[in-house]
Design a protein around this motif. Structure first.
Motif, PDB file in Angstrom:
ATOM      1  N   ASP A   1      93.072  20.517  45.220  1.00  0.00           N
ATOM      2  CA  ASP A   1      93.482  19.323  44.480  1.00  0.00           C
ATOM      3  C   ASP A   1      94.761  19.635  43.699  1.00  0.00           C
ATOM      4  N   TYR A   2      95.379  20.774  43.985  1.00  0.00           N
ATOM      5  CA  TYR A   2      96.634  21.254  43.382  1.00  0.00           C
ATOM      6  C   TYR A   2      96.478  21.705  41.928  1.00  0.00           C
ATOM      7  N   MET A   3      95.248  21.715  41.408  1.00  0.00           N
ATOM      8  CA  MET A   3      95.039  22.098  40.010  1.00  0.00           C
ATOM      9  C   MET A   3      94.434  23.496  39.957  1.00  0.00           C
ATOM     10  N   ASN A   4      94.943  24.332  39.050  1.00  0.00           N
ATOM     11  CA  ASN A   4      94.399  25.681  38.915  1.00  0.00           C
ATOM     12  C   ASN A   4      93.216  25.751  37.963  1.00  0.00           C
ATOM     13  N   ASP A   5      93.038  24.711  37.154  1.00  0.00           N
ATOM     14  CA  ASP A   5      91.953  24.794  36.166  1.00  0.00           C
ATOM     15  C   ASP A   5      90.755  23.912  36.519  1.00  0.00           C
ATOM     16  N   THR A   6      90.703  23.421  37.772  1.00  0.00           N
ATOM     17  CA  THR A   6      89.478  22.773  38.247  1.00  0.00           C
ATOM     18  C   THR A   6      88.857  23.670  39.309  1.00  0.00           C
ATOM     19  N   PRO A   7      87.534  23.816  39.310  1.00  0.00           N
ATOM     20  CA  PRO A   7      86.888  24.693  40.298  1.00  0.00           C
ATOM     21  C   PRO A   7      86.972  24.105  41.707  1.00  0.00           C
ATOM     22  N   TRP A   8      86.782  24.968  42.714  1.00  0.00           N
ATOM     23  CA  TRP A   8      86.649  24.470  44.086  1.00  0.00           C
ATOM     24  C   TRP A   8      85.407  23.605  44.163  1.00  0.00           C
ATOM     25  N   GLN A   9      85.507  22.546  44.940  1.00  0.00           N
ATOM     26  CA  GLN A   9      84.367  21.627  45.063  1.00  0.00           C
ATOM     27  C   GLN A   9      84.299  21.121  46.490  1.00  0.00           C
ATOM     28  N   ASN A  10      83.083  21.045  47.012  1.00  0.00           N
ATOM     29  CA  ASN A  10      82.871  20.729  48.421  1.00  0.00           C
ATOM     30  C   ASN A  10      82.798  19.235  48.691  1.00  0.00           C
ATOM     31  N   GLU A  11      82.203  18.494  47.746  1.00  0.00           N
ATOM     32  CA  GLU A  11      81.971  17.071  48.010  1.00  0.00           C
ATOM     33  C   GLU A  11      81.809  16.320  46.694  1.00  0.00           C
ATOM     34  N   ALA A  12      81.758  14.997  46.805  1.00  0.00           N
ATOM     35  CA  ALA A  12      81.662  14.149  45.618  1.00  0.00           C
ATOM     36  C   ALA A  12      80.284  14.241  44.976  1.00  0.00           C
ATOM     37  N   ASN A  13      80.243  14.061  43.656  1.00  0.00           N
ATOM     38  CA  ASN A  13      78.986  13.904  42.929  1.00  0.00           C
ATOM     39  C   ASN A  13      78.859  12.448  42.485  1.00  0.00           C
ATOM     40  N   PHE A  14      77.624  11.966  42.473  1.00  0.00           N
ATOM     41  CA  PHE A  14      77.364  10.590  42.039  1.00  0.00           C
ATOM     42  C   PHE A  14      76.361  10.613  40.890  1.00  0.00           C
ATOM     43  N   GLY A  15      76.242   9.488  40.194  1.00  0.00           N
ATOM     44  CA  GLY A  15      75.255   9.399  39.120  1.00  0.00           C
ATOM     45  C   GLY A  15      75.615  10.328  37.988  1.00  0.00           C
ATOM     46  N   CYS A  16      74.632  11.121  37.537  1.00  0.00           N
ATOM     47  CA  CYS A  16      74.888  12.034  36.428  1.00  0.00           C
ATOM     48  C   CYS A  16      74.124  13.338  36.660  1.00  0.00           C
ATOM     49  N   PRO A  17      74.725  14.292  37.367  1.00  0.00           N
ATOM     50  CA  PRO A  17      74.027  15.541  37.709  1.00  0.00           C
ATOM     51  C   PRO A  17      73.780  16.408  36.474  1.00  0.00           C
ATOM     52  N   ASN A  18      72.963  17.435  36.660  1.00  0.00           N
ATOM     53  CA  ASN A  18      72.758  18.427  35.602  1.00  0.00           C
ATOM     54  C   ASN A  18      73.736  19.575  35.779  1.00  0.00           C
ATOM     55  N   PHE A  19      74.142  20.152  34.656  1.00  0.00           N
ATOM     56  CA  PHE A  19      75.022  21.316  34.682  1.00  0.00           C
ATOM     57  C   PHE A  19      74.175  22.582  34.717  1.00  0.00           C
ATOM     58  N   PRO A  20      74.466  23.582  35.551  1.00  0.00           N
ATOM     59  CA  PRO A  20      75.515  23.567  36.575  1.00  0.00           C
ATOM     60  C   PRO A  20      75.014  23.004  37.904  1.00  0.00           C
ATOM     61  N   THR A  21      75.909  22.327  38.619  1.00  0.00           N
ATOM     62  CA  THR A  21      75.659  21.868  39.988  1.00  0.00           C
ATOM     63  C   THR A  21      76.679  22.564  40.876  1.00  0.00           C
ATOM     64  N   VAL A  22      76.198  23.413  41.768  1.00  0.00           N
ATOM     65  CA  VAL A  22      77.103  24.279  42.530  1.00  0.00           C
ATOM     66  C   VAL A  22      77.234  23.775  43.966  1.00  0.00           C
ATOM     67  N   SER A  23      78.460  23.426  44.393  1.00  0.00           N
ATOM     68  CA  SER A  23      78.661  23.065  45.802  1.00  0.00           C
ATOM     69  C   SER A  23      79.469  24.124  46.539  1.00  0.00           C
ATOM     70  N   CYS A  24      80.154  25.001  45.801  1.00  0.00           N
ATOM     71  CA  CYS A  24      80.894  26.108  46.419  1.00  0.00           C
ATOM     72  C   CYS A  24      80.401  27.410  45.800  1.00  0.00           C
ATOM     73  N   PRO A  25      79.869  28.329  46.632  1.00  0.00           N
ATOM     74  CA  PRO A  25      79.227  29.542  46.103  1.00  0.00           C
ATOM     75  C   PRO A  25      80.157  30.408  45.258  1.00  0.00           C
ATOM     76  N   SER A  26      81.478  30.260  45.444  1.00  0.00           N
ATOM     77  CA  SER A  26      82.410  31.099  44.683  1.00  0.00           C
ATOM     78  C   SER A  26      82.477  30.703  43.211  1.00  0.00           C
ATOM     79  N   GLU A  27      81.908  29.556  42.859  1.00  0.00           N
ATOM     80  CA  GLU A  27      82.070  29.041  41.498  1.00  0.00           C
ATOM     81  C   GLU A  27      80.766  29.179  40.710  1.00  0.00           C
ATOM     82  N   ASP A  28      80.720  30.125  39.772  1.00  0.00           N
ATOM     83  CA  ASP A  28      79.500  30.349  38.991  1.00  0.00           C
ATOM     84  C   ASP A  28      79.117  29.121  38.168  1.00  0.00           C
ATOM     85  N   ASP A  29      80.119  28.451  37.607  1.00  0.00           N
ATOM     86  CA  ASP A  29      79.821  27.288  36.764  1.00  0.00           C
ATOM     87  C   ASP A  29      79.686  26.008  37.586  1.00  0.00           C
TER      88      ASP A  29
END
Ligand SMILES: [Zn+2]
Length: 400
Positions: free
Chosen positions: A248-276
């Protein structure tokens, strides 16, 4: 025959999918049809890559404020969608709240990311001068017979039941009209080319915070998301879902695989490289208004960069005069862009100290503006964008 029908219905659902935001679909479609838009998008992608690599930044200081004129075109088929001025004002208020990092719910951002929020300095105001120079409340109203006009290309054409845009170099045009397919809004990603449909389209149920605005889309954040796109931001998952490597050209947003809807709980991991995990509470995901909370510093700085390059004329617009504010002095700057001398016609009574600041935030010169015509010599300055400011006024000057 039956398989053909299945294929056709698949194509239809693919083209007119259920995504709340149609920006990528619309932008991709336009890019496939328009050479000029494609070329302009290529330039913008190059700029985004340079930004991502850390070699290009607008370097604005936190105190810089830029007024952006907005015109809202209400195009309604049913009277209920001829929304009130109060509803429109509630949307402008929501935009300014979230773009100035003043949202009261920022404490809901996980602490690992809370420090990334930033004031953009962008201030959205309804225009008080129309393209003919007449005073306006910044809103047009058009009754139409076209159903779901936001799904067509008629909304921005008076001849087809919509309304023509106000000159896009000086106004952000926002059409509030029926859109089908559960779409809440869309815009076109910025290009260096001028496109007739430049602007944002919003469904009445996701516009503003009162009236037709309907939970969970009644905090004004669909337009915050679309305004992010308008100034070049991508979704957190990049241009396409299904990969952890689409930027997404941003260095301070984590890698993300797909969209989230509603209101997920933190943490929700879609890319294994991202601990948070996913930054699902970012405005550029699809979470609902009460869970979409902020732009990161990189996102804010990228929007500032796009504004000061491909959309810089918005900051020179005289569409917000502020003349309604009593006793305010007026400054008129010309020519702009300039190469030799910039003249400032100042109508105030008391003189004003000014400073001229370059893109690195360094002061190039200081002086005083007196009543009448004042001249500043800029012919020795490098080409670029400069900020001319006094205590209570500022203007961006382009030196070429
Ligand atoms: Zn979007």
């Amino acid at each position: 025959m039956r398989s053909l029908l299945i294929i056709l219905s698949f194509l239809a659902s693919h083209l007119y999918g259920q995504e709340p935001c149609a920006t990528m679909m619309r932008s991709n479609d336009l890019e496939s049809r328009s050479e000029s838009y494609h070329a302009g998008m290529e330039e913008m992608r190059n700029m985004a890559s340079q930004f991502e690599a850390g070699v290009l930044n607008a370097n604005l200081r936190g105190t810089d404020e830029m007024v952006i004129p907005v015109v809202v075109h209400v195009v309604y088929r049913e009277d209920v969608n001829n929304i009130s001025m109060e509803q429109i004002n509630s949307q402008i208020e929501a935009l300014n709240r979230d773009f100035s990092w003043s949202q009261s719910d920022k404490d809901k951002i996980p602490s690992v990311w809370r420090d990334l929020g930033k004031n953009s300095g962008l201030i959205f105001k309804l225009a008080d001068k129309d393209p003919d120079g007449n005073f306006t409340n910044g809103v047009t109203r058009t009754k139409t017979n076209v159903e779901n006009i936001g799904d067509t290309n008629a909304y921005y054409r008076t001849s087809r039941g919509g309304i023509d845009p106000w000159v896009q170099s000086h106004y952000i045009n926002i059409w509030v009209c029926e859109i089908g397919n559960n779409t809440l809004g869309y815009t076109y990603l910025p290009s260096t080319s001028a496109e007739p449909n430049d602007g944002i389209v919003m469904a009445p149920r996701a516009f503003g915070m009162i009236g037709t605005a309907t939970p969970p889309y009644d905090k004004g954040r669909t337009l915050v998301h679309e305004m992010g796109h308008y100034f070049g931001l991508r979704h957190l998952w990049g241009t396409e879902e299904g990969e952890c490597t689409n930027t997404d050209y941003m260095n301070d947003t984590p890698w993300q695989n797909e969209a989230n809807f509603g209101c997920p709980n933190f943490p929700t991991v879609s890319c294994p490289s991202e601990d948070d995990g996913d930054m699902f509470m970012n405005f550029m995901d699809y979470t609902r208004d009460t869970c979409a909370l902020f732009f990161t510093t990189n996102q804010v700085e990228f929007m500032q960069l796009v504004l000061l390059t491909s959309k810089v004329t918005l900051t020179h617009s005289e569409a917000v005069t502020g003349l309604a504010e009593q006793g305010r002095a007026e400054f008129n700057v010309f020519p702009n862009p300039a190469s030799n001398i910039v003249t400032i016609n100042f109508t105030g009574v008391e003189s004003n100290a000014y400073s001229l600041i370059n893109a690195l935030g360094q002061i190039e010169s200081i002086g005083k503006l007196n009543q009448g015509l004042n001249q500043i010599d800029v012919h020795e300055l490098k080409a670029g964008v400069y900020l001319l400011k006094t205590d209570n006024w500022h203007e961006h000057i382009v030196v070429q």
